[in-house]
Scaffold this motif. Structure first.
Motif, PDB file in Angstrom:
ATOM      1  N   ARG A 526       0.833  -1.219   0.000  1.00 38.21           N
ATOM      2  CA  ARG A 526       0.000   0.000   0.000  1.00 38.21           C
ATOM      3  C   ARG A 526       0.866   1.267   0.000  1.00 38.21           C
ATOM      4  O   ARG A 526       0.352   2.371   0.029  1.00 38.21           O
ATOM      5  CB  ARG A 526      -0.910   0.026   1.223  1.00 38.21           C
ATOM      6  N   GLY A 527       2.196   1.090   0.047  1.00 39.47           N
ATOM      7  CA  GLY A 527       3.087   2.244  -0.100  1.00 39.47           C
ATOM      8  C   GLY A 527       3.758   2.714   1.180  1.00 39.47           C
ATOM      9  O   GLY A 527       4.442   3.741   1.187  1.00 39.47           O
ATOM     10  N   HIS A 528       3.592   1.990   2.289  1.00 31.95           N
ATOM     11  CA  HIS A 528       4.167   2.452   3.549  1.00 31.95           C
ATOM     12  C   HIS A 528       5.623   2.022   3.702  1.00 31.95           C
ATOM     13  O   HIS A 528       5.963   0.865   3.452  1.00 31.95           O
ATOM     14  CB  HIS A 528       3.355   1.916   4.736  1.00 31.95           C
ATOM     15  N   ALA A 529       6.462   2.972   4.108  1.00 31.91           N
ATOM     16  CA  ALA A 529       7.872   2.666   4.409  1.00 31.91           C
ATOM     17  C   ALA A 529       7.945   2.338   5.889  1.00 31.91           C
ATOM     18  O   ALA A 529       7.763   3.217   6.736  1.00 31.91           O
ATOM     19  CB  ALA A 529       8.746   3.862   4.080  1.00 31.91           C
ATOM     20  N   ILE A 530       8.210   1.068   6.212  1.00 28.14           N
ATOM     21  CA  ILE A 530       8.146   0.622   7.610  1.00 28.14           C
ATOM     22  C   ILE A 530       9.526   0.635   8.241  1.00 28.14           C
ATOM     23  O   ILE A 530      10.517   0.267   7.611  1.00 28.14           O
ATOM     24  CB  ILE A 530       7.557  -0.807   7.669  1.00 28.14           C
ATOM     25  N   ARG A 531       9.571   1.083   9.488  1.00 27.20           N
ATOM     26  CA  ARG A 531      10.821   0.957  10.248  1.00 27.20           C
ATOM     27  C   ARG A 531      10.474   0.405  11.630  1.00 27.20           C
ATOM     28  O   ARG A 531       9.603   0.942  12.311  1.00 27.20           O
ATOM     29  CB  ARG A 531      11.486   2.321  10.370  1.00 27.20           C
ATOM     30  N   PHE A 532      11.151  -0.688  11.996  1.00 27.53           N
ATOM     31  CA  PHE A 532      10.913  -1.267  13.325  1.00 27.53           C
ATOM     32  C   PHE A 532      11.792  -0.557  14.338  1.00 27.53           C
ATOM     33  O   PHE A 532      12.913  -0.154  14.018  1.00 27.53           O
ATOM     34  CB  PHE A 532      11.217  -2.773  13.306  1.00 27.53           C
ATOM     35  N   LYS A 533      11.291  -0.396  15.541  1.00 32.45           N
ATOM     36  CA  LYS A 533      12.082   0.276  16.570  1.00 32.45           C
ATOM     37  C   LYS A 533      11.644  -0.163  17.954  1.00 32.45           C
ATOM     38  O   LYS A 533      10.576  -0.748  18.121  1.00 32.45           O
ATOM     39  CB  LYS A 533      11.963   1.786  16.422  1.00 32.45           C
ATOM     40  N   GLU A 534      12.467   0.171  18.935  1.00 32.07           N
ATOM     41  CA  GLU A 534      12.084  -0.033  20.332  1.00 32.07           C
ATOM     42  C   GLU A 534      11.044   1.029  20.650  1.00 32.07           C
ATOM     43  O   GLU A 534      11.140   2.156  20.192  1.00 32.07           O
ATOM     44  CB  GLU A 534      13.292   0.230  21.231  1.00 32.07           C
ATOM     45  N   SER A 535      10.088   0.686  21.464  1.00 33.62           N
ATOM     46  CA  SER A 535       9.047   1.659  21.774  1.00 33.62           C
ATOM     47  C   SER A 535       9.505   2.622  22.857  1.00 33.62           C
ATOM     48  O   SER A 535      10.281   2.260  23.731  1.00 33.62           O
ATOM     49  CB  SER A 535       7.810   0.929  22.268  1.00 33.62           C
ATOM     50  N   THR A 536       9.007   3.861  22.798  1.00 36.80           N
ATOM     51  CA  THR A 536       9.244   4.790  23.902  1.00 36.80           C
ATOM     52  C   THR A 536       7.996   4.881  24.770  1.00 36.80           C
ATOM     53  O   THR A 536       7.951   5.632  25.726  1.00 36.80           O
ATOM     54  CB  THR A 536       9.563   6.202  23.381  1.00 36.80           C
TER      55      THR A 536
END
Ligand code: DON
Length: 566
Positions: A526-536
């Protein structure tokens, strides 16, 4: 068992060093209290709040004592050198909100952080003396006490003085965060504050803070004047003069917190009260909830591709509005009513396409840095009478400007980075801004802090809030829809994986482990650039259960947070 642990914790910590050894609850339910509840980011601060409530103090007394205790035990965000916002709902239903946000010093200028090449000098706005706004926390606590306090001011500061004077043992999280910032501490200070430790900090090390204890004693004896006038003010101004900062004695004397009308909205029959500008939190939260009502998240799979696509598109539009329209209402005409208007939001969100992300350039263009996490802290209190406080407070970055005022033992904020130093140039959270949030003397910088209280059928329902810079708003939003739309208990809602997007940077952030590969591929299609990260995300919240008891939810999976009630 919880009661015994807590009693020990209070007694020992006030007379000697104490290492909290609180096992996180095993089940998904949070702490349960019949009458009262405190949820904060540190077990010792929770203990202080409970002690005040058990002495007969109200929720506002407990909040004041917690704010001072966090300054001692959670120095990366707990503060007297920063500021914040409080949302208060009294048992009779009266709601008020206090803005004790920092202000730009009188000597500040719109282009003060631009170098000769016209670019923002990032170190000046984030590290060292020039990064600080005029602190608001002590004036804020004093104002809360003047209006709502029940116990004496002195009693509320005692626990913090004891913790600072006798010392407390560092948790692993705080030892690690102190170690991460050693270079900053060296660079920002002309002397060796206690936080500098060449051997590195370890869990269980003792933090004794005699200078901070002495500063707190001045505040205890003289009220707000103990901070904004006299010895502590002199120490702060001297620090500024020697370190190249611009906060003056007059800035300190002139500082005033402001009672503001809450931002009020409704969501599926619930009433929401949150923070008005200069925080963007309340307006943005109401817009997100209106979008959620329009899109019907409750019909979608939780954190499935459809929900995350729509949620992301919604968030991007709300943050684009934030960047352009929001700033300090004392300096800029914020179109509050228009932004939370039903029809406006319906139209705004009707451009969301089912299967395709809208390009950011179609909304507005910008060139931004990746999001970086730092520190703020939120706590929630409900007392036996039913008074409730949601309070979010910060130095902005972890340990603020890294400057510890010599002789006074407290950190100063680096909140000036929350201004838009140059239109379109992102701050530490990747947020951009415009004229509405430009620097001006005496102006408050735009915040994302979102302390929030919900009512159900006119009665207290949920007290919530979170740290997390730009992610605060979406985290608070998720804490609400997780409970209301996805039928989660409070602790379950807090534990659930979070996602975040904010128009620019043009990225969908997902907490590690938050989605399956299948959902990831669908979102990318659908066009989303995903980045995984630790949550704040570190929500500390309180939910009123159907039988009238209280569930305290603390984000123990992601922090030292701890909730306890009675
Ligand atoms: O006021 C604001 O929005 C920011 N100064 C908050 C900073 C923050 O939440 C850092 N936390 N993790």
């Amino acid at each position: 068992m919880r009661k015994i642990i807590l009693l020990l914790l209070i007694v020992v910590s006030f007379f000697s060093c104490y290492q909290p050894k609180v096992a996180p609850p095993q089940e998904v339910k949070g702490a349960i209290g019949e009458n009262a509840m405190v949820a904060t980011t540190h077990p010792l601060a929770t203990a202080v709040g409970l002690e005040i409530l058990k002495k007969g103090g109200n929720a506002i007394d407990a909040a004041i004592a917690i704010q001072f205790a966090l300054t001692v035990v959670y120095p990366q965000a707990g503060n007297i050198g920063g500021g914040g916002f409080a949302v208060i709902r009294l048992a009779d239903g009266e709601v008020s909100t206090l803005d004790f946000r920092e202000k730009a010093p009188e000597l500040s200028k719109k282009d003060m952080y631009l170098g000769p090449d016209g670019e923002v000098v990032q170190t000046n706005i984030r590290l060292g003396h020039l990064a600080s706004g005029v602190p608001g926390s002590v004036a804020g606590m004093w104002e809360l006490h003047q209006k709502h306090g029940h116990l004496s001011w002195s009693e509320l500061i005692n626990p913090a003085i004891n913790l600072a004077y006798s010392g407390h043992l560092l948790t692993e999280g705080i030892a690690n965060s102190l170690n991460e910032k050693q270079n900053n501490f060296q660079e920002a200070n002309r002397y060796q504050p206690w936080v500098i430790n060449d051997k590195g900090w370890n869990k269980g090390d003792t933090a004794i803070q005699k200078e901070l204890a002495s500063t707190l004693s001045f505040i205890q004896k003289q009220g707000r004047d103990g901070f904004y006038k006299g010895i502590v003010a002199d120490q702060l101004v001297k620090e500024m003069i020697l370190g190249g900062g611009i906060i003056s004695a007059k800035d300190l004397i002139d500082y005033q917190p402001v009672w503001r009308d809450p931002i009020k909205g409704s969501y599926k029959g619930y009433t929401i009260y949150s923070m008005a500008p200069p925080s963007s939190g309340g307006i943005a939260l109401i817009q997100l909830l209106k979008g959620s009502e329009h899109l019907g998240f409750e019909k979608m799979e939780f954190n499935g591709a459809e929900m995350l696509h729509y949620k992301t598109e919604l968030e991007r539009r709300v943050y684009a509005d934030r960047a352009v329209h929001l700033g300090d209402p004392d300096y800029y005409e914020v179109p509050t009513a228009a932004l939370i208007d039903d029809d406006y939001n319906k139209t705004r969100f009707s451009s969301i396409k089912k299967n395709k992300k809208t390009a950011s350039s179609e909304m507005k263009e910008g060139d931004v840095a990746p999001y970086e996490s730092t520190e703020t802290t939120h706590f929630s209190v409900v007392d036996p009478a039913g008074n409730a406080v949601a309070l979010t407070t910060t130095l902005n970055g972890s340990y603020g400007s890294s400057v510890m005022v010599k002789g006074a033992g407290f950190f100063l904020n680096n909140e000036m980075d929350d201004f838009s130093a140059k239109p379109g140039v992102p701050n530490i959270y990747g947020l951009i801004g415009s004229e509405a949030n430009a620097i001006a003397p005496g102006k408050r910088m735009l915040s994302s802090m979102t302390p929030t209280i919900l009512e159900k059928e006119g009665a207290l329902f949920l007290v919530t809030g979170s740290p997390g810079g730009a992610t605060i708003i979406t985290t608070v939003f998720q804490s609400i829809i997780n409970v209301i739309d996805f039928d989660m208990g409070l602790q379950e809602a807090i534990n659930a994986k979070k996602t975040h997007s904010q128009w620019l940077p043009d990225t969908l952030f997902i907490e590690n482990g938050g989605i399956s590969t299948e959902v990831q591929l669908d979102l990318e299609k659908r066009g989303h650039a995903i980045r995984f990260k630790e949550s704040t995300s570190k929500i500390n919240a309180i939910l009123v259960l159907e039988d009238g008891s209280l569930e305290g939810g603390a984000d123990y999976l992601r922090s030292d947070s701890y909730a306890e009630g009675f």
